[in-house]
Design an enzyme around this catalytic site. Structure first.
Site, PDB file in Angstrom:
ATOM      1  N   GLY A   1       2.786  -1.660  -5.212  1.00 16.34           N
ATOM      2  CA  GLY A   1       2.771  -3.314  -5.500  1.00 16.34           C
ATOM      3  C   GLY A   1       2.866  -3.729  -6.985  1.00 16.34           C
TER       4      GLY A   1
ATOM      5  N   ASP B   1      -5.556  -4.355  -7.462  1.00 19.14           N
ATOM      6  CA  ASP B   1      -6.799  -3.554  -7.549  1.00 19.14           C
ATOM      7  C   ASP B   1      -6.481  -2.021  -7.267  1.00 19.14           C
ATOM      8  OD1 ASP B   1      -9.669  -2.630  -6.625  1.00 19.14           O
ATOM      9  OD2 ASP B   1      -9.271  -3.294  -4.698  1.00 19.14           O
TER      10      ASP B   1
ATOM     11  N   GLU C   1       0.659  -1.189   0.108  1.00 17.43           N
ATOM     12  CA  GLU C   1       0.008  -0.084   0.022  1.00 17.43           C
ATOM     13  C   GLU C   1       0.908   1.144   0.148  1.00 17.43           C
ATOM     14  OE1 GLU C   1      -3.460   0.819  -0.326  1.00 17.43           O
ATOM     15  OE2 GLU C   1      -2.593   2.895   0.101  1.00 17.43           O
TER      16      GLU C   1
HETATM   17  N1  SAM Z   1      -8.050  -3.953  -2.298  1.00 15.30           N
HETATM   18  C1  SAM Z   1      -8.546  -3.009  -1.271  1.00 15.30           C
HETATM   19  C2  SAM Z   1      -9.794  -3.489  -0.924  1.00 15.30           C
HETATM   20  O1  SAM Z   1     -10.432  -4.456  -1.598  1.00 15.30           O
HETATM   21  O2  SAM Z   1     -10.147  -3.365   0.300  1.00 15.30           O
HETATM   22  C3  SAM Z   1      -8.608  -1.587  -1.890  1.00 15.30           C
HETATM   23  C4  SAM Z   1      -7.858  -0.900  -2.693  1.00 15.30           C
HETATM   24  S1  SAM Z   1      -7.924   0.540  -3.063  1.00 15.30           S
HETATM   25  C5  SAM Z   1      -9.198   0.407  -4.651  1.00 15.30           C
HETATM   26  C6  SAM Z   1      -6.486   1.063  -4.154  1.00 15.30           C
HETATM   27  C7  SAM Z   1      -5.594   1.482  -3.096  1.00 15.30           C
HETATM   28  O3  SAM Z   1      -4.220   1.502  -3.734  1.00 15.30           O
HETATM   29  C8  SAM Z   1      -5.616   2.789  -2.457  1.00 15.30           C
HETATM   30  O4  SAM Z   1      -5.526   2.418  -1.125  1.00 15.30           O
HETATM   31  C9  SAM Z   1      -4.277   3.579  -2.771  1.00 15.30           C
HETATM   32  O5  SAM Z   1      -3.824   4.351  -1.758  1.00 15.30           O
HETATM   33  C10 SAM Z   1      -3.342   2.500  -3.310  1.00 15.30           C
HETATM   34  N2  SAM Z   1      -2.149   2.480  -4.184  1.00 15.30           N
HETATM   35  C11 SAM Z   1      -2.332   3.442  -5.421  1.00 15.30           C
HETATM   36  N3  SAM Z   1      -1.342   2.965  -6.331  1.00 15.30           N
HETATM   37  C12 SAM Z   1      -0.476   2.111  -5.839  1.00 15.30           C
HETATM   38  C13 SAM Z   1       0.623   1.536  -5.841  1.00 15.30           C
HETATM   39  N4  SAM Z   1       1.259   1.741  -7.012  1.00 15.30           N
HETATM   40  N5  SAM Z   1       1.208   0.345  -4.980  1.00 15.30           N
HETATM   41  C14 SAM Z   1       0.378   0.129  -3.910  1.00 15.30           C
HETATM   42  N6  SAM Z   1      -0.758   0.847  -3.513  1.00 15.30           N
HETATM   43  C15 SAM Z   1      -1.208   1.741  -4.241  1.00 15.30           C
END
Ligand code: SAM
Length: 305
Positions: free
Chosen positions: A159, A179, A118
């Site tokens: 990620g 995601d 995250e």
């Molecule tokens: N998977 C989670 C769930 O189902 O509960 C929801 C995730 S949410 C849609 C996307 C998340 O990715 C956000 O919290 C954002 O801060 C994070 N994020 C954005 N770009 C990212 C990256 N390149 N690597 C890791 N996290 C990232």
């Protein structure tokens, strides 16, 4: 760009689809004793309060989990999902919603490994705090020794990059959930690249991608591009809860695309998607699609509600 906060959307119809599929994927992996790794490339905060903070703003959970909460006639796979949410709310009142890391933790066994990425500084802190609380609670109840640092690893990093270094895991069994927020359109390309690189390194892993169904080119092309990546098979399911709004705002439809899905998943979804459409759908635009195939070139089956 880190403006996205999943708390605004926790428990909405898109989370229902994503988390119910995630739980089925993990339950299938549990059928063999050999440990496996769950990699969550975009973890979010892990747990969301529904009665305070962001989630109350638009109350999106009312389009999702709230419509399933009291139902007594849930198909078995939906009941698996609602049970995970209920376990987080032992008082019986719907106060908290589990994100993907919590759903995974609830289903996975002691021998399995969670690798959670995250990037958002606040959400990664909340995620770590939430896991500390969960593990303390599990240890209190004698359910599991505290194994933080071995069973669960949380990293504040990208990620898409972190995932590559983890596949294949030593046990050669893994599920990757991708995601991203898709607010930045580069997320679409990064997603297809990550799946293609993952499958090249580790051809038998399962890769699940959540995506919004929007009227923009990148969104429409994403599943088509994923289908072209060679694997042992893929499955694509979408859920629409309404017709698109005239101004184009709001999310009315989303999908889960899975490379190397368990063979049982298609039949499970075929049984429950009509129920989900009738329970979450708000107008005649509600429906689902379910299709599967080997590669883009081979025979494909498609059905719509
Ligand atoms: N998977 C989670 C769930 O189902 O509960 C929801 C995730 S949410 C849609 C996307 C998340 O990715 C956000 O919290 C954002 O801060 C994070 N994020 C954005 N770009 C990212 C990256 N390149 N690597 C890791 N996290 C990232």
């Amino acid at each position: 760009m880190l403006s996205y906060r999943h708390g605004f959307h926790a428990g909405n119809h898109a989370d229902v689809l994503k988390h119910l599929v995630l739980i089925q994927l993990l339950k299938y992996l549990n059928q063999k004793d050999t440990p496996y790794m769950y990699i969550d490339t975009h973890s979010g905060a892990g747990v969301y309060a529904l009665d305070s903070g962001y989630a109350t703003k638009n109350a999106e959970f009312e389009t999702g989990i709230a419509r399933l909460w009291e139902r007594k006639d849930l198909p078995p796979a939906l009941a698996d999902y609602v049970d995970v949410v209920k376990a987080l709310n032992p008082s019986g009142k719907m106060r908290y919603y589990p994100g993907s890391p919590y759903c995974a933790d609830a289903v996975m066994r002691e021998q399995d490994r969670l690798r959670l990425f995250e990037l958002h500084p606040s959400d990664v802190k909340l995620l770590a705090d939430n896991f500390r609380k969960l593990e303390a609670h599990a240890a209190e109840q004698g359910k599991r020794p505290t194994v933080r640092g071995k069973r669960v690893m949380i990293e504040k990093s990208n990620g898409f990059v972190g995932m590559k270094a983890l596949v294949p895991p030593p046990s050669r069994r893994a599920l990757v959930l991708i995601d991203p927020p898709y607010e930045d359109k580069t997320d679409y390309r990064s997603t297809t690249t990550a799946v293609a690189e993952g499958l090249t390194r580790f051809a038998t892993g399962t890769y699940a991608v959540w995506y919004p169904v929007l009227n923009r080119m990148e969104s429409r092309q994403l599943p088509e591009k994923l289908k072209k990546i060679p694997s042992n098979g893929w499955l694509n399911v979408t859920l629409s809860v309404s017709s698109p709004s005239p101004d184009g705002f709001g999310l009315h439809s989303s999908g889960m695309f899975i490379h190397n899905p368990p063979w049982t998943l298609e039949a499970t979804l075929r049984e429950l998607m009509p129920y989900l459409v009738s329970t979450l759908g708000t107008d005649g635009g509600a429906g689902f699609t379910l299709e599967s195939g080997q590669t883009a070139a081979t025979a494909r089956r498609k059905s719509s509600d």
